[in-house]
Scaffold this motif. Structure first.
Motif, PDB file in Angstrom:
ATOM      1  N   PRO A   1       0.871  -1.161  -0.212  1.00 54.39           N
ATOM      2  CA  PRO A   1      -0.048  -0.103  -0.039  1.00 54.39           C
ATOM      3  C   PRO A   1       0.947   1.294  -0.037  1.00 54.39           C
ATOM      4  CG  PRO A   1      -0.491  -1.527   1.830  1.00 54.39           C
ATOM      5  CD  PRO A   1       0.750  -1.829   1.009  1.00 54.39           C
ATOM      6  N   SER A   2       0.018   2.378  -0.318  1.00 54.16           N
ATOM      7  CA  SER A   2       0.833   3.720  -0.365  1.00 54.16           C
ATOM      8  C   SER A   2       1.502   3.859   1.017  1.00 54.16           C
ATOM      9  CB  SER A   2      -0.031   4.820  -0.536  1.00 54.16           C
ATOM     10  OG  SER A   2       0.639   5.926  -0.713  1.00 54.16           O
ATOM     11  N   GLY A   3       2.745   4.170   1.068  1.00 52.74           N
ATOM     12  CA  GLY A   3       3.492   4.368   2.396  1.00 52.74           C
ATOM     13  C   GLY A   3       4.108   3.210   3.080  1.00 52.74           C
ATOM     14  N   ALA A   4       3.901   2.142   2.294  1.00 52.09           N
ATOM     15  CA  ALA A   4       4.489   1.052   2.796  1.00 52.09           C
ATOM     16  C   ALA A   4       5.955   0.795   3.003  1.00 52.09           C
ATOM     17  CB  ALA A   4       3.901  -0.360   1.858  1.00 52.09           C
ATOM     18  N   GLY A   5       6.768   1.675   2.270  1.00 54.36           N
ATOM     19  CA  GLY A   5       8.290   1.923   2.259  1.00 54.36           C
ATOM     20  C   GLY A   5       8.801   1.409   0.846  1.00 54.36           C
ATOM     21  N   LYS A   6       8.100   1.267   0.018  1.00 57.62           N
ATOM     22  CA  LYS A   6       8.495   0.828  -1.596  1.00 57.62           C
ATOM     23  C   LYS A   6       9.730   1.673  -2.142  1.00 57.62           C
ATOM     24  CE  LYS A   6       4.541   0.904  -3.412  1.00 57.62           C
ATOM     25  NZ  LYS A   6       3.662   1.539  -2.277  1.00 57.62           N
ATOM     26  N   THR A   7       9.516   3.009  -1.975  1.00 58.67           N
ATOM     27  CA  THR A   7      10.507   3.878  -2.484  1.00 58.67           C
ATOM     28  C   THR A   7      11.657   3.963  -1.598  1.00 58.67           C
ATOM     29  OG1 THR A   7       8.792   5.142  -3.796  1.00 58.67           O
ATOM     30  CG2 THR A   7      10.977   6.390  -3.121  1.00 58.67           C
ATOM     31  N   THR A   8      11.481   3.827  -0.238  1.00 59.30           N
ATOM     32  CA  THR A   8      12.451   3.846   0.747  1.00 59.30           C
ATOM     33  C   THR A   8      13.415   2.803   0.510  1.00 59.30           C
ATOM     34  OG1 THR A   8      11.189   5.147   2.342  1.00 59.30           O
ATOM     35  CG2 THR A   8      13.007   4.219   3.257  1.00 59.30           C
ATOM     36  N   LEU A   9      12.773   1.461   0.174  1.00 53.20           N
ATOM     37  CA  LEU A   9      13.339   0.188  -0.094  1.00 53.20           C
ATOM     38  C   LEU A   9      14.251   0.427  -1.169  1.00 53.20           C
ATOM     39  CD1 LEU A   9      13.854  -2.598   1.080  1.00 53.20           C
ATOM     40  CD2 LEU A   9      11.884  -3.466  -0.283  1.00 53.20           C
TER      41      LEU A   9
ATOM     42  N   THR B   1       6.102  -0.987  -7.583  1.00 53.54           N
ATOM     43  CA  THR B   1       4.589  -0.654  -8.303  1.00 53.54           C
ATOM     44  C   THR B   1       3.560  -0.935  -7.369  1.00 53.54           C
ATOM     45  OG1 THR B   1       3.198  -0.900 -10.416  1.00 53.54           O
ATOM     46  CG2 THR B   1       4.318  -2.806  -9.367  1.00 53.54           C
ATOM     47  N   HIS B   2       2.315  -0.161  -7.569  1.00 49.92           N
ATOM     48  CA  HIS B   2       0.906  -0.254  -7.133  1.00 49.92           C
ATOM     49  C   HIS B   2       0.208  -1.199  -8.074  1.00 49.92           C
ATOM     50  CE1 HIS B   2       0.443   2.850  -4.063  1.00 49.92           C
ATOM     51  NE2 HIS B   2       1.341   3.543  -4.753  1.00 49.92           N
ATOM     52  N   ASP B   3       0.590  -1.362  -9.281  1.00 52.98           N
ATOM     53  CA  ASP B   3      -0.170  -1.742 -10.361  1.00 52.98           C
ATOM     54  C   ASP B   3      -0.180  -3.096 -10.685  1.00 52.98           C
ATOM     55  OD1 ASP B   3      -2.028  -1.178 -12.613  1.00 52.98           O
ATOM     56  OD2 ASP B   3      -0.191  -1.640 -14.058  1.00 52.98           O
TER      57      ASP B   3
END
Ligand SMILES: Nc1ncnc2c1ncn2[C@@H]1O[C@H](COP(=O)(O)OP(=O)(O)OP(=O)(O)O)[C@@H](O)[C@H]1O
Ligand SMILES: [Mg+2]
Length: 254
Positions: free
Chosen positions: A41-49, A201-203
């Motif tokens: 989900p948004s804010g889960a930490g994907k970009t940070t990871l 990705t979210h998609d």
């Protein structure tokens, strides 16, 4: 063969009194040539990871290894060199230089290297062939559509033949035709050049191109799904996992 290994990664943002736990004790490995998705989900930490693995952001705890090199103990100048030689990036907002031409943007990662002009031209030719960009080469970025810009961003990311390609929501602003086109290119780079890809990705459709997906929630590992060769089947499994994982707190907070 393992190309990326992350061990017990944790990262907090915010202040001492008001910490935001972005990543919480995450460990996994990626094999050479794998195409791995990061979902959550948004804010889960994907970009940070992605930022921690690509060494743009330092973790508070844990170790990141790429190609047997421990990035988390490298000095800044060593890191910069390593990134330039081994990693490629596709950002959601492209990060292209609008006033320059397609060609100038494509060769940008090579212009500060000691590469000879003939070799730069040969790389440019190869990327143009793989992505079908030749006709656009002399156009300015400001004269391109979103989908065309995304392709140029993709070309710039692969011109240094990176070992690992990082992509953060690469199809986020594309219509489904351009998204499919970009995904076909990523698949081609992955299969023909053996480039390992890590994509957030979210998609679910975008993610269905991956070999494996790691789901994170609230900064922690949640689940993992493996593709079995049938994309439609994998897509449905991804949708079901998204239902199980639920939305981000941001969307749940009413
Ligand atoms: N530079 C920063 N300073 C403070 N907090 C941050 C920073 N970057 C990220 N965060 C916080 O860390 C958490 C994880 O953010 P991140 O951007 O990694 O999420 P994400 O999974 O990529 O979300 P999205 O799907 O919306 O892109 C969020 O709570 C976010 O607010
Ligand atoms: Mg993000």
């Amino acid at each position: 063969m393992e190309i990326i290994k992350i061990t017990q990664i944790s990262k907090k943002f915010g202040s001492f009194l008001n910490p935001i736990k972005a990543l919480n004790d995450i460990s996994f490995s990626i094999n050479k040539g794998e195409f791995v998705g990061i979902m959550g989900p948004s804010g889960a930490g994907k970009t940070t990871l992605l930022n921690v693995i690509s060494s743009a952001v330092k973790p508070d705890l844990g170790m990141v290894t790429i190609n047997d090199q421990v990035l988390t103990s490298m000095k800044e100048n060593q890191l910069a060199k390593f990134r330039k030689q081994n990693l490629g990036f596709i950002f959601q907002d492209f990060n292209l230089l609008e006033a320059l031409t397609v060609e100038e943007n494509l060769i940008l990662p090579l212009t500060f290297s000691k590469m000879k002009k003939a070799q730069i031209e040969q790389r440019l030719k190869h990327v143009n062939e793989v992505l079908g960009l030749t006709a656009l080469n002399k156009r300015k970025i400001s004269e391109l559509s979103g989908g065309q810009k995304q392709l140029v961003a993709c070309g710039r990311a692969i011109i240094n033949s990176p070992e690992v390609l990082f992509a953060d929501e690469p199809t986020g602003s594309l219509d489904s035709k351009s998204a499919t086109q970009l995904l076909n290119y990523l698949e081609k780079i992955n299969q023909q050049e053996k480039t390992s890809i890590l994509m957030a990705t979210h998609d679910a459709f975008t993610a269905s191109y991956c070999n494996r997906i790691i789901f994170i929630k609230d900064g922690s590992f949640f689940a993992e799904l493996n593709a079995n060769g049938n994309r439609q089947d994998f897509f449905e499994k991804i949708i079901n996992m998204q239902k199980t994982i639920g939305g981000g707190e941001f969307f749940n907070a009413k």
